[in-house]
Design a protein around this motif. Structure first.
Motif, PDB file in Angstrom:
ATOM      1  N   VAL A 160      50.251  39.207  35.139  1.00 37.77           N
ATOM      2  CA  VAL A 160      50.335  39.923  36.523  1.00 37.77           C
ATOM      3  C   VAL A 160      49.672  40.923  36.680  1.00 37.77           C
ATOM      4  O   VAL A 160      48.974  41.882  35.233  1.00 37.77           O
ATOM      5  N   HIS A 161      48.450  41.488  37.620  1.00 38.57           N
ATOM      6  CA  HIS A 161      47.017  42.137  37.562  1.00 38.57           C
ATOM      7  C   HIS A 161      47.795  43.164  38.268  1.00 38.57           C
ATOM      8  O   HIS A 161      48.547  43.994  38.789  1.00 38.57           O
ATOM      9  N   ILE A 162      47.365  44.226  37.623  1.00 39.58           N
ATOM     10  CA  ILE A 162      47.709  45.657  37.541  1.00 39.58           C
ATOM     11  C   ILE A 162      46.767  46.022  38.138  1.00 39.58           C
ATOM     12  O   ILE A 162      45.557  46.507  37.750  1.00 39.58           O
ATOM     13  N   THR A 163      46.552  46.773  39.315  1.00 40.95           N
ATOM     14  CA  THR A 163      45.289  47.037  40.375  1.00 40.95           C
ATOM     15  C   THR A 163      45.763  48.552  41.040  1.00 40.95           C
ATOM     16  O   THR A 163      46.844  49.022  40.730  1.00 40.95           O
ATOM     17  N   THR A 164      44.804  48.816  41.647  1.00 36.60           N
ATOM     18  CA  THR A 164      44.575  49.513  42.597  1.00 36.60           C
ATOM     19  C   THR A 164      44.710  49.212  43.855  1.00 36.60           C
ATOM     20  O   THR A 164      44.276  48.389  44.277  1.00 36.60           O
ATOM     21  N   GLY A 165      45.353  50.152  45.428  1.00 36.74           N
ATOM     22  CA  GLY A 165      44.826  49.125  46.730  1.00 36.74           C
ATOM     23  C   GLY A 165      43.571  49.569  47.172  1.00 36.74           C
ATOM     24  O   GLY A 165      43.141  48.043  47.308  1.00 36.74           O
ATOM     25  N   ARG A 166      42.882  50.380  46.439  1.00 35.39           N
ATOM     26  CA  ARG A 166      41.199  50.369  46.515  1.00 35.39           C
ATOM     27  C   ARG A 166      40.108  48.840  46.427  1.00 35.39           C
ATOM     28  O   ARG A 166      39.388  48.239  46.591  1.00 35.39           O
ATOM     29  N   ARG A 167      40.695  48.746  44.909  1.00 35.32           N
ATOM     30  CA  ARG A 167      40.180  47.285  43.878  1.00 35.32           C
ATOM     31  C   ARG A 167      41.072  45.873  44.547  1.00 35.32           C
ATOM     32  O   ARG A 167      40.538  45.252  44.401  1.00 35.32           O
ATOM     33  N   LEU A 168      42.207  45.759  45.476  1.00 40.55           N
ATOM     34  CA  LEU A 168      42.530  45.064  46.345  1.00 40.55           C
ATOM     35  C   LEU A 168      42.080  45.001  47.388  1.00 40.55           C
ATOM     36  O   LEU A 168      42.071  43.611  47.561  1.00 40.55           O
ATOM     37  N   ARG A 169      41.540  45.795  47.644  1.00 45.86           N
ATOM     38  CA  ARG A 169      40.863  45.484  48.748  1.00 45.86           C
ATOM     39  C   ARG A 169      39.584  44.667  48.590  1.00 45.86           C
ATOM     40  O   ARG A 169      39.016  44.051  49.513  1.00 45.86           O
ATOM     41  N   GLU A 170      39.192  45.145  47.760  1.00 46.33           N
ATOM     42  CA  GLU A 170      37.519  44.648  47.198  1.00 46.33           C
ATOM     43  C   GLU A 170      37.482  43.004  46.624  1.00 46.33           C
ATOM     44  O   GLU A 170      37.138  41.794  46.692  1.00 46.33           O
ATOM     45  N   THR A 171      38.562  43.021  45.962  1.00 46.73           N
ATOM     46  CA  THR A 171      38.993  41.421  44.886  1.00 46.73           C
ATOM     47  C   THR A 171      39.630  40.504  45.297  1.00 46.73           C
ATOM     48  O   THR A 171      39.736  39.097  45.580  1.00 46.73           O
ATOM     49  N   GLY A 172      40.681  41.111  46.494  1.00 46.58           N
ATOM     50  CA  GLY A 172      41.631  40.086  47.239  1.00 46.58           C
ATOM     51  C   GLY A 172      42.590  39.880  46.456  1.00 46.58           C
ATOM     52  O   GLY A 172      42.739  40.476  44.707  1.00 46.58           O
ATOM     53  N   LEU A 173      43.953  39.478  46.639  1.00 45.27           N
ATOM     54  CA  LEU A 173      44.603  38.785  45.617  1.00 45.27           C
ATOM     55  C   LEU A 173      44.636  37.671  45.187  1.00 45.27           C
ATOM     56  O   LEU A 173      44.850  36.664  45.892  1.00 45.27           O
ATOM     57  N   ARG A 174      44.480  37.481  44.181  1.00 46.28           N
ATOM     58  CA  ARG A 174      44.546  36.561  42.976  1.00 46.28           C
ATOM     59  C   ARG A 174      45.575  35.688  42.417  1.00 46.28           C
ATOM     60  O   ARG A 174      45.666  34.517  41.949  1.00 46.28           O
ATOM     61  N   GLU A 175      46.779  36.166  41.659  1.00 46.18           N
ATOM     62  CA  GLU A 175      48.137  36.572  41.583  1.00 46.18           C
ATOM     63  C   GLU A 175      49.122  37.389  41.513  1.00 46.18           C
ATOM     64  O   GLU A 175      48.993  37.983  42.655  1.00 46.18           O
TER      65      GLU A 175
END
Length: 261
Positions: A160-175
């Motif tokens: 499970v990937h723990i991230t922020t909204g900013r990083r989600l916009r940059e990297t996309g959804l992987r898992e």
């Protein structure tokens, strides 16, 4: 100050305060609280209620005004580093005037998207104040979200990937992605019709609100509800999990919406 306790107090429900946290709180003579302004006074009220319920000895509360910072900077890292420096300086000044044992109550757990430990280390690195400190873990908003939605954060054998909204916009959804600190509803920018979302706001508080379902079916509802809640209270704390459906698996749970506790 001889010693400092950094105490995780859960996501908002006073019943999430652990026995270890209560024992640590009862050692404290002065609590340091970094205020977030009048709009977020409810957060201070929850801390006050926790202290009233669990403390069995006299104590003092020292309130520190949180310094402002740019919320949409071009240099995000630099702005946050400067903010941490100014926050740690305020804490250092407060520590210098305190005697005995101090305490800081931290939402959730100090290890997850919280700057308290970094600020304390900066104070100690400057060398003017010397004290021991101990960290008491707390229930995180991630755990609270999983419990309230009655789900596991990851599939069998998967991360499970723990991230922020900013990083989600940059990297996309992987898992499977657990997303925090998302003030821009970044889930609306995740492409595809195969994504499921489990969203929660004010977890553990009287205004707790939960929404779950296929992302495309509920994203507009979440955006609307989030805006309504924030306008009503002046602040919001929310978190969500995103996960793509397995190929050929159409067996997702139906949309569910819940508000209040």
């Amino acid at each position: 100050m001889r010693k400092l306790y950094v105490i995780g107090i859960g996501a908002g429900d006073p019943d999430q305060v652990t026995m270890q946290a209560v024992k640590a709180m009862r050692q404290v003579e002065v609590f340091f609280v970094i205020g977030k302004g009048d709009d977020k006074s409810e957060l201070v009220d929850v801390r006050t209620a926790i202290l009233t319920e669990h403390m069995d000895r006299p104590y003092r509360v020292v309130e520190i005004t949180d310094p402002p910072r740019d919320r949409t900077p071009a240099d995000y890292q630099g702005v946050v580093e400067d903010w941490h420096d100014r926050r740690s300086a305020l804490l250092e000044a407060a520590f210098a005037e305190a005697e005995g044992i101090g305490g800081i109550l931290v939402w959730g757990d100090p290890s997850l998207y919280d700057s308290t430990l970094r600020m304390i280390e900066r104070v100690l690195e400057r060398g003017a104040e010397k004290f021991d400190y101990e960290v008491i873990p707390g229930i995180t908003s991630a755990q609270a979200l999983a419990a309230r939605h009655r789900m596991v954060l990851h599939r069998i054998g998967e991360p499970v990937h723990i991230t922020t909204g900013r990083r989600l916009r940059e990297t996309g959804l992987r898992e499977s992605a657990l997303v925090m600190l998302d003030g821009e509803c970044s889930f609306t920018e995740v492409p595809g019709d195969d994504v499921h979302i489990w969203w929660g706001a004010y977890l553990g508080m009287p205004d707790e609100t939960l929404i779950e379902g296929p992302l495309r079916a509920v994203e507009a509802r979440i955006v609307e509800e989030r805006a309504r809640l924030r306008a009503a209270k002046g602040w919001i704390m929310d978190i969500y999990l995103l996960r793509r459906d397995r190929p050929g698996n159409g067996s997702v749970r139906p949309v569910s919406v819940g508000g209040g506790r």
